[in-house]
Write an enzyme that holds these catalytic residues in place. Structure first.
Site, PDB file in Angstrom:
ATOM      1  N   TYR A   1       0.823  -1.213   0.000  1.00 30.05           N
ATOM      2  CA  TYR A   1       0.000   0.000   0.000  1.00 30.05           C
ATOM      3  C   TYR A   1       0.860   1.266   0.000  1.00 30.05           C
ATOM      4  O   TYR A   1       0.619   2.198  -0.784  1.00 30.05           O
ATOM      5  CB  TYR A   1      -0.917  -0.030   1.216  1.00 30.05           C
ATOM      6  CG  TYR A   1      -1.926   1.094   1.293  1.00 30.05           C
ATOM      7  CD1 TYR A   1      -3.131   1.016   0.601  1.00 30.05           C
ATOM      8  CD2 TYR A   1      -1.696   2.218   2.076  1.00 30.05           C
ATOM      9  CE1 TYR A   1      -4.075   2.029   0.685  1.00 30.05           C
ATOM     10  CE2 TYR A   1      -2.629   3.242   2.163  1.00 30.05           C
ATOM     11  CZ  TYR A   1      -3.810   3.141   1.464  1.00 30.05           C
ATOM     12  OH  TYR A   1      -4.741   4.163   1.547  1.00 30.05           O
TER      13      TYR A   1
ATOM     14  N   LYS B   1       1.111   4.114  -2.945  1.00 30.12           N
ATOM     15  CA  LYS B   1       0.721   5.506  -2.729  1.00 30.12           C
ATOM     16  C   LYS B   1       1.879   6.469  -2.976  1.00 30.12           C
ATOM     17  O   LYS B   1       1.678   7.587  -3.478  1.00 30.12           O
ATOM     18  CB  LYS B   1       0.163   5.674  -1.321  1.00 30.12           C
ATOM     19  CG  LYS B   1      -1.180   4.971  -1.105  1.00 30.12           C
ATOM     20  CD  LYS B   1      -2.220   5.430  -2.111  1.00 30.12           C
ATOM     21  CE  LYS B   1      -3.597   4.874  -1.809  1.00 30.12           C
ATOM     22  NZ  LYS B   1      -4.604   5.311  -2.822  1.00 30.12           N
TER      23      LYS B   1
END
Length: 333
Positions: A171, A175
């Protein structure tokens, strides 16, 4: 008159959480909205077409204009169809909000290739794929003589920019990559009248974060700084035709907006035109006072959650990290 009157927007991951709040806010400001959501579980599995349609129907019931789309943004052709749904349904496309994301939180030693690919596929590849097809359409319209403001708004996260969290290799990497793409695409697409910016929400209560230790419960009255709608006004502003910003990565927490400035340069050492030796670097680098990642994490969590990890020192933070890793692995079974 709404701030987004006449604008047509595709919002991915708009069936729940921040995406839903943004879709409803856009519609209230006059935009015609494509609510894209595959209706998957948090880990990206399953599918439920009713998730997108429920939001779209609710917007229409409130007097707005919305259609549902259930294409998978992580699929190259699915991303193309999502963009086409706006053009086919409303005749044009002015704004894309890349918001879709999933999570599979595990430590490096427990995370599988599938865990990594699934999360990166939605957040990073999905942002790239939708942006690619939107940019192709916008280039076509620009070359046909149209001069209309177009806006891409990506979605990053504090995990990836400010405080990458243990168990979030996939994640956080995705990002951080989204933020980097924002800057690149702002430079590349300016020639077609396209602005590209990025919102990076932090401490927002969604189904991805509601079980985070210290996440406050919803407030019954007054301003709720962790409500998903706190992200919506910034995204809406970036989507307006009057906004002149491009290439910006803006963190949003409660009512605080913060300008991110990439990785910043810190103290440095130089020997001019001489080659360093290992012994020289071993002696010199500690004097630069590099940040301790354990203390950096403690400061971030203390500020966000009101914890007191900083008082426990490096050992206390390590215990917290180890416990989180063990819990994630146990949850996988």
């Amino acid at each position: 008159m709404g701030h987004l009157d006449g604008r047509i927007a595709l919002i991915t991951g708009a069936g729940r959480g921040i995406g839903e709040a943004v879709a409803r806010y856009f519609a209230a400001e006059g935009a015609r909205v494509v609510v894209n959501d595959l209706g998957v579980d948090i880990d990206g599995t399953g599918a439920d077409a009713s998730v997108a349609e429920t939001v779209a129907a609710s917007i229409r019931a409130d007097g707005g204009a919305a259609i549902a789309n259930t294409d998978d943004v992580a699929d190259w052709d699915g991303a193309r169809r999502a963009v086409a749904s706006a053009v086919d349904g409303f005749g044009d496309l002015h704004v894309v909000v890349n918001n879709a994301a999933t999570e599979r939180n595990l430590g490096l030693v427990d995370m599988t290739e599938a865990d990594f690919d699934s999360v990166v596929g939605v957040s990073l590849k999905g942002t790239f794929a939708v942006s690619h097809w939107a940019a192709r359409f916008w280039r076509e319209r620009f070359e046909a003589g149209e001069r209309v403001d177009r806006s891409l708004v990506n979605t990053a996260s504090g995990s990836g920019l400010l405080n990458p969290l243990p168990t979030q290799t996939n994640y956080a990497a995705a990002k951080a990559g989204v933020a980097a793409m924002t800057l690149i695409h702002a430079l590349e697409l300016g020639r077609y009248g396209v602005r590209v910016n990025c919102s990076s929400p932090s401490m927002v209560r969604t189904r991805l974060t509601e079980n985070v230790a210290g996440m406050p419960q919803p407030r019954a009255e007054g301003f709720d700084p962790t409500a998903p709608v706190t992200s919506a006004p910034l995204v809406a502003y970036l989507a307006t035709a009057e906004c002149g910003l491009t290439g910006q990565v803006l963190s949003m927490r409660g009512s605080t907006v913060l300008v991110n400035r990439n990785w910043s340069k810190g103290p440095h050492l130089s020997k001019g035109e001489e080659l360093w030796t290992v012994d020289e670097l071993a002696a010199a680098l500690p004097d630069l006072s590099p940040d301790d990642p354990f203390q950096t994490l403690a400061a971030a969590l203390d500020g966000a959650l009101g914890s007191r990890l900083g008082e426990e020192g490096r050992a206390g933070v390590r215990r917290m990290v180890d416990a989180a890793l063990d819990a994630a692995a146990a949850g996988r079974g």
